[in-house]
Design an enzyme around this catalytic site. Structure first.
Site: not given
Ligand code: ARG
Length: 457
Positions: A107, A153, A274, A280, A287, A319
């Site tokens: 995490n 405008h 084109s 063209k 674009e 994720q």
């Molecule tokens: N692949 C996960 C993400 O991108 C990594 C973190 C995963 N953490 C967990 N508690 N499963 O968020």
């Protein structure tokens, strides 16, 4: 990884929905860099032995060399880039690899990796925008005297200089760059060491890892650290606004390149033909810059929707933060480069611009201002007198400056021959010397400031 707790492995579908390696492999450089900083700190703090820390660090270097040479191998069973690295490390150095994940979690790991990635993206975008600004300033200097119609405008309003118009784009990009810079300043705190959500009981040194990774400081709250994706949203919101500006520029390129306007001729290098109409030349690059802006705004909306209902701290929804950021960044970097290419190489057709500025009585405001300034008439009355002059010019199908003095005096006897000094396009633009105005002199002043600012970048 969590086999101790589970009797069975995941189903094929679980693997498929869970795997992010297909896109988060783009984080490999950041992941290795953050892991190296982490293990150096673990070694320095005596949390792992110096020997293990050195073996892990060498292993990470070998993985970097492998990925650099052959790309990241993808194995859905290994879920994400973090597991791929750890798995490969174990193959290379054996059980000591398992010590790398001490005092951290995926995490805080992914939050750190992704911040590092977005920081690089911000720097890349800033360099691209600086190059585009340089191109604009160069062309603006060259076109400081070129007269074109200014529109409101999309109707001819007052003559302006092309240099002024190009410098208007420069200003839009300047604000974009300041938004990206703000985002970078806020982003630059390190979540590593927040661990899963609560911090850790190991005696880690978060200040050391933050400094090693170029962050200003560690983040202040472990729960917030692993659940915060503001930095990605800041990037996407600034990217959206920048893309919106590029789209508006692109729209003008498209209009200007059309035959009824003919203000510019895009070079072959930025045009397409084109398959059926041999004559063209289409402004496809412009674009697509316009089109890509919609996808960038969509990416921003996508992450807003992902994040909006998530409780603290980490949820797997997060994720999904990466694909929109990667997509938006790729599209934005390409759009900026394509726009710089178009600005640098387009041919400006000054005669067509001047001819267009001569239509629509674009110096009528100059006549009204003259009536105020020279004849002392209140502006509202001057507006009315000028309206009658415009009507007469329309009836006779001539420009204001082609009306004979007697005809002007028949409308208002206070008009004298000196009025013709202000009716021409060149006189009109030269007179607009107010700060930020379109007069070549005022534009050149702003160009000087812009050049000085760009040199300091
Ligand atoms: N692949 C996960 C993400 O991108 C990594 C973190 C995963 N953490 C967990 N508690 N499963 O968020």
């Amino acid at each position: 990884m969590w086999g101790g707790r589970f009797a069975e492995g995941p189903s094929a579908l679980m693997r498929e929905i869970n795997a992010s390696i297909g896109f988060d492999k783009r984080l490999w450089r950041q992941d290795l860099r953050a892991s190296k900083a982490h293990v150096a700190m673990l070694g320095a703090q005596g949390i792992v032995s110096k020997e293990d820390a050195a073996a892990i660090s060498d292993g990470l270097d070998r993985i970097a060399a492998e990925y650099e040479a052959k790309g990241v191998p993808e194995d859905a069973a290994l879920e994400d880039i973090h597991m791929h690295v750890e798995h490969r490390l174990a193959e290379l150095i054996g059980p000591a690899a398992g010590r790398l994940h001490t005092a951290r979690s995926r995490n805080d790991q992914v939050a750190t990796d992704f911040r590092l990635w977005v920081r690089d993206a911000l720097d890349e975008v800033d360099a691209g925008l600086a190059a585009l600004q340089r191109a604009l300033v160069r062309r603006a200097e060259e076109q400081a005297e070129t007269v074109m119609p200014g529109f409101t405008h999309l109707q001819v309003a007052q003559p302006v200089t092309l240099g002024h118009h190009l410098m208007a784009w420069y200003e839009m990009l300047r604000r974009d760059r300041s938004r990206f810079a703000d985002a970078r300043a806020r982003l630059n705190q390190c979540p590593l060491g927040a661990a899963a959500l609560a911090g850790t009981s190991f005696p880690i040194d978060r200040h050391a890892t933050a400094a090693a990774l170029g962050f200003d400081r560690p983040t202040a709250n472990s729960l917030d650290s692993v659940s915060d994706r503001d930095f990605a949203l800041d990037y996407l919101m600034a990217a959206t606004q920048c893309a919106l500006h590029l789209s508006r520029m692109a729209e003008e390129f498209v209009i200007w390149a059309s035959q009824p306007y003919g203000f510019i001729t895009l070079p072959d290098a930025y045009s397409t033909g084109s398959s059926i109409m041999p004559q063209k030349r289409n402004p496809d690059a412009a674009e697509l810059v316009r089109g890509h802006s919609g996808r960038i705004a969509g990416a921003m909306t996508s992450l807003v929707m992902t994040m909006k209902g998530l409780p603290l701290a980490y949820s797997k929804d997060m994720q999904d933060d990466k694909p929109p950021v990667f997509e938006a960044h790729d599209l934005l970097a390409l759009s900026i480069a394509a726009m710089a290419g178009m600005v640098e190489t387009t041919t400006f057709n000054a005669d067509r611009m001047r001819a267009a500025a001569e239509t629509g009585h674009s110096t009528a405001t100059d006549l009204a201002d003259w009536l105020v300034r020279v004849a002392g008439i209140p502006f509202r009355e001057a507006h009315h007198v000028t309206g009658r002059v415009v009507r007469l010019a329309d009836e006779q199908a001539v420009a204001l400056w082609e009306l004979p003095l007697e005809a002007l005096q028949a409308i208002d006897p206070r008009i004298d021959a000196s009025v013709f000094d202000v009716l021409s396009l060149d006189a009109s633009v030269k007179s607009r010397t107010s700060h930020g105005g379109t007069a070549p002199q005022a534009v050149r002043e702003r160009i000087r400031e812009a050049k000085a600012a760009l040199e300091m970048d």
